[in-house]
Structures are given as structure tokens and as C-alpha cells.
Write an enzyme that holds these catalytic residues in place. Sequence first.
Site, PDB file in Angstrom:
ATOM      1  N   THR A  30      39.998  38.824  38.596  1.00 35.99           N
ATOM      2  CA  THR A  30      38.925  39.800  38.766  1.00 35.99           C
ATOM      3  C   THR A  30      37.651  39.116  39.239  1.00 35.99           C
ATOM      4  OG1 THR A  30      39.829  41.303  37.112  1.00 35.99           O
ATOM      5  CG2 THR A  30      37.496  41.498  37.582  1.00 35.99           C
ATOM      6  N   SER A  50      41.612  45.552  38.496  1.00 37.89           N
ATOM      7  CA  SER A  50      42.222  44.955  37.315  1.00 37.89           C
ATOM      8  C   SER A  50      42.907  43.640  37.621  1.00 37.89           C
ATOM      9  CB  SER A  50      43.253  45.909  36.710  1.00 37.89           C
ATOM     10  OG  SER A  50      44.367  46.024  37.560  1.00 37.89           O
ATOM     11  N   CYS A  51      42.866  42.766  36.634  1.00 39.17           N
ATOM     12  CA  CYS A  51      43.759  41.626  36.582  1.00 39.17           C
ATOM     13  C   CYS A  51      44.241  41.565  35.139  1.00 39.17           C
ATOM     14  CB  CYS A  51      43.095  40.336  37.038  1.00 39.17           C
ATOM     15  SG  CYS A  51      41.851  39.687  35.917  1.00 39.17           S
ATOM     16  N   LYS A  52      44.700  40.450  34.700  1.00 42.40           N
ATOM     17  CA  LYS A  52      45.294  40.399  33.364  1.00 42.40           C
ATOM     18  C   LYS A  52      44.267  40.290  32.250  1.00 42.40           C
ATOM     19  CE  LYS A  52      49.324  38.281  31.187  1.00 42.40           C
ATOM     20  NZ  LYS A  52      50.358  37.252  31.331  1.00 42.40           N
TER      21      LYS A  52
END
Length: 672
Positions: free
Chosen positions: A598, A590-592
Amino acid sequence: MIGGLFFWMCSVPELMEAPALPHLSFTVCKSITGGRSHLLAAVCKVYRFQTEDQRWMLVREQLSETPLSFSLPKQLLSALIQEHTSRVQQVKELGDLSPHWDGLRHDVISHCNHLIGCYREILTELNKPWTCFKSCSSRSNRYLQFVPTNLHSQRMMVTDPGSTGTSTRWFSFVPPFLLLVFTFSHYFSVSYSQEESYRARELLSCVAQLQPLVFGLADELLAVSLELNMSRLQQVLDSLTQQTNLLVHTLKEELVKSALLEIHNQCTATSNSSHVHSNGLVCDNSPASQDGPQDVVRRDVYDEEEWDRVWANVAKSLNCIVIMMDRLQAAEDKTSQNTGGMLFHGSTKIASPSSSSLFSWQEHLLPLVVTFRDCVREAVGKAQVAMTFVILQGAVATTVGQGPAHIVQRRHAVFSQALSAVTCGFMLKLYGGLEDAGFLQQLHSVGILAEFKSLLSTNGDEEGILEDMEVGVADLSDVAFTITKAKTEEDLLPMLTGTWGNFVVEVPLPSENFGLLPQRLKDGCLIRVHPVHFNIGIDHQQILISPDQSLSDLLASLDRNVHTRKSKNVEVLWIAAMVCRKVNGVRLTSCKSAKDRTAMSVTLEQCVLLQQRHKLSQQHFNTALDCMRGTGCRMENVQKNVGSRKFAFSSVQLLTFPKLYRPPEGSYGWTH
């Protein structure tokens, strides 16, 4: 803000033919992928990279959407609407309650009705025509909160030099979680499982049927005692005995005993507390302090054996009636012998006793029947209180006990996104491992590992995302998969069954694929999900580990790195990824937004695998990274999400990134 996740599926044989292309050239194709109903709208990129022995490998990336982005959330919403509607009906059926318990019921009904209204509104919107993709720019759309953001399946297929086959890496991307969950301890101190709540409803129904039947037979016994038909009297007594034994067997349920004890404990613990219910009623939290059936639970010392004495008294009082009947019969027989005749013989009247003799039967039985009815009434009353408590506590624990309705709704939305992603990953893994006997055995023996990797910091809203992920990941441990045989070749989308905390995803396979499964999987055994989560902010150089370590060595290394005091130890992420690949797990990162950090992580892992498993030349490693990031599928994903071909990084931000996580010049600079 809702962002995105990435997960990785291990290598699967797949044959691919592609034309010879110049070094690092690429092509883009958009099509509907065949063979799997859960993948569509593919974007493809093809490269040629040089190996260490100066030969060329062919690499193909393919990024696909999935209809699971919408189909599973809609099924989940329908299941939650049905579950909350059923819960409202259950607590309404409890009848008249004391003020405190009626206040709890009102809280549950208000909570459920609010969620039912919201979910029906969202489901109505989702049933309108949508594409199968939710961009990160749609994160604020409240009607799409149950839909995962930027959910894709990404595959990398590699053709080694001189080989006719390929090795494949599977990737998918899903959103992170947003949820801050807390509970309200003043509502309950014990929770009951769905099975216990169901059993409580069964007991209430059974007792409600048996009590009037037993009372009716007791009244009939008194009435028949005035008659001269002894066989009829014995028949009624036998029926009364049979029904009373059924009632006693029902009352002996251990759940009743434990619930009565818990009620007493709560009475003691909350004797001086009060609560304002959603209907505005302010009342004591102590159930026994209220008017109504709760008074049967004493506020003084409560013995665990007290309930045993209560239901035993029912059997003892019935036994007193039986003994009295025997004594009266013996007395009548003796009187008949003294007068030279039989009082009764079958149904035929032989000698007519005096009226005082007849009335004496009823006079002797009446006080015993009254006592019997009192014992039944007391036992039934306590059992009803206990089962009402179980049902209410179960309803409270799964509704208002989880916090305000908007928090519960947020949790459900997070679960919906995670469920869609894990299901997509499981299906890809399943299709790819149908001929892997070890993998199939693993599914029915231990389940499937889902490893979540996040690249988030602990500052600002990203800290909230991490907190949310703990709950979202944990909720997936209550999910199980089962594999079914598809009814038609077009009916291949998974179906969701069960209730919150006990959901099962039925994954259909075509008949030819279903036939490859071991018998236990064909029989529908549950495949448990085992989720784990690792997070490291990518502001330190990551160390790429040797791929030749054994699973035991990797686990030992992972344990050491997890417990090390080293700040921002991103080595944890890489070791965890290798462990997951070795055990055929589903990988999520995950990233934002699932498009920037990602993308850096995905492309790095692709190039590392090309280096470790396909001998990508070291001098072309960084070039391959830049190519995948600047012109590959991840750039297409950025364009698709925000309409710009720029990663949302600033030059200052990239100074904190390790070099291997930095995009090529000219590919970043756009900001949200």
C-alpha cells in the site's frame, strides 16, 4: 490475516503556509488536527521538490488517525445485538408450531443467542479505554475483529511556485476483508424482505384481534335472536358485518396468497428430504407433513385462486346470515300483518309472537353461524400459517441461512471494518466539497462511488482475502448516508441506524456547513454507496496513463483492459483510479497490512499526481519517490504498526515488483 486498505479523495482547495525548506528536506510534527472531529493524532512531513521550469513546489503529507475506527464498530455491534434480540422475540411469539417449524425456530434462536453472546462480550471489551488505532500486529486479537486495522486518513497539500493557494489530495487507509460466505439451501428456498416480515407480524396481530371479536359477535347474534328487541338485533348484525369486512380486507393481502403458494411448492420439492435441527430433532422438511395448522395446505394440486376462494367464503357465509335475517324479518312481518298487529316497533313490544316463532330464528341462524365460524377459522388458520412461514423464512434467511454463526460473525466483522473506512472517506470528501455545487448535486442524484483497489496475489491466504472482499464490497451497496445538522459543535461523529442490509449512516455537519447544502440534502435524502473492486497483483510494470483523457475515453479504455486476456494487467488499476477521481469518488487500495505494498502504491500515485498536475521534474521523480518512502509518512506508519522502520519486503520478492513499486535501499528487509 487482516490487512489494510487505502482510499483516495480528490482535490480540494486549502490554504497552507509553511516555511521555505531546503530541497527534499522534511519535518515531523505530531498534533491533534482541528476542525474535523473524525481526524486526530496527525503526523506531518514537508518537502520541497523542483518543477520542470526549475522552480520549487512545497508538498506536505499528513497522516491522521480517526475515532471512527472504534465508534462505528461499537454502534454496529449494538445494532446487531438489538436486531438479533428482536428476532428471537419475534419467533418466540409465534406460539405453538409443528415439529418441523418448531425445529426451524429453535435453529434461529440458537443461532441468534450465540451471536448475541459473542457481540456483547466484544462490545464490553471495546467499551474499555482504547486508542483510536489498531496496529497490524493486533490482527489476531479477537476482541478487535470489528475494528479496522491501520485505518488512517492521509492528505497531501501542494503549494505551487508563486501561488498563494494550494491543491490537496486526500488519502485514507483501511483493512482488507476476510470472509468465506456460503449458504445452506435446505433451510429455505425463498427469502422475504424486512418489510414483508414486518407486514406479516402486523397481519398476525390484526387477525389475532379480529377473529375473537368476530366470533363473539356471532355468538351474540344468536343470543339476541331470542330477544324481542329488533333494533338490538340489527345493531349486532351491523357490528358483525363491519368487523368481518375488516377481517376479509386483511385476509386479501397478496403476501398471504404468495406465501401459501410457496409453502405448497416447498412441500412438493422437499417431500422426501429431512433435516437435523440444532435441538437434535430429525424431521421432514415439508411443512405440510407435520401435525398442526400446516395441514391446511394440501399436498395435491394447488390453484393460485384457491386462497381467493377461501377468504371469499367468509364474506359469502356472512351474506347468507344477512339474507336469512331478511327472510325471517319478512316472515315475521307477514305473520304480524295476518294477526292484525306488529311484532316489533323500534324497541317496543307490540304483539307477542309464539315461543316457537322466537326459537325458529335461532334454529334458522344457528347452522349458518356455524358455517360462518368454520369459514373464518379456515381462512384465519391458513393466513396464520402463511404469515408464520414468512416470519420464519425471513428469520432463517438472515440467520442460519447465511451459514454457521462463526461465518456470519466474520461477515459482520468485515462489514464493520469496511463501513468505518467508507464513512471516513465520505466525511473527508463531504467536508472538502461543501462549496462544489456539482459534487453536492451528484450526492443526492446518484450517490457516491467507492472504488476498491487491491494489490493482492491469488496464492495462499491472499486468495482468501480476495474472496472475502467480494462479499465485503457487495455488502456496502446496502449502505446509505444522510446528512444532518449537528446539535452541538462537539457532536460531529456519525451515527448508525437501521438493520442489517439496510443501514444508514447519519453524518452531522456544523450549522454553518449544513447551511451550504442544497435543500434535498438538508431534507435528509439518502446518499447511496456504489462500491466497485479491482485487483491486480503488482508483478508487472504499470503504465502511467495520460491525465488529459475524457471520462468517456477513460471508461472505454477501462472496459477494454478489463476484458483483455493480458495477464496481470495493472493498467486497470490506474485507469480505474482516474475514473474515480473524475467522478468525485472515494478510493480504497488494499494490500495485506496497509503498510508495505500500500505504501508503494500511495507514494507512487502522489508522485504521479505531482508530475501530472504540478509539473514535478522528471529527473526528480524517482528521488521524490525514494524520499516519501524512506522518510515520509508511510515509514512512520510502518514504525507505528510493527515497531520497525523497515518495509516487510525481501530482496527476492522485490525482483518480481516493477521498478516504480520498489522501496529505496535500506528501507526494507524486516519480516513478520
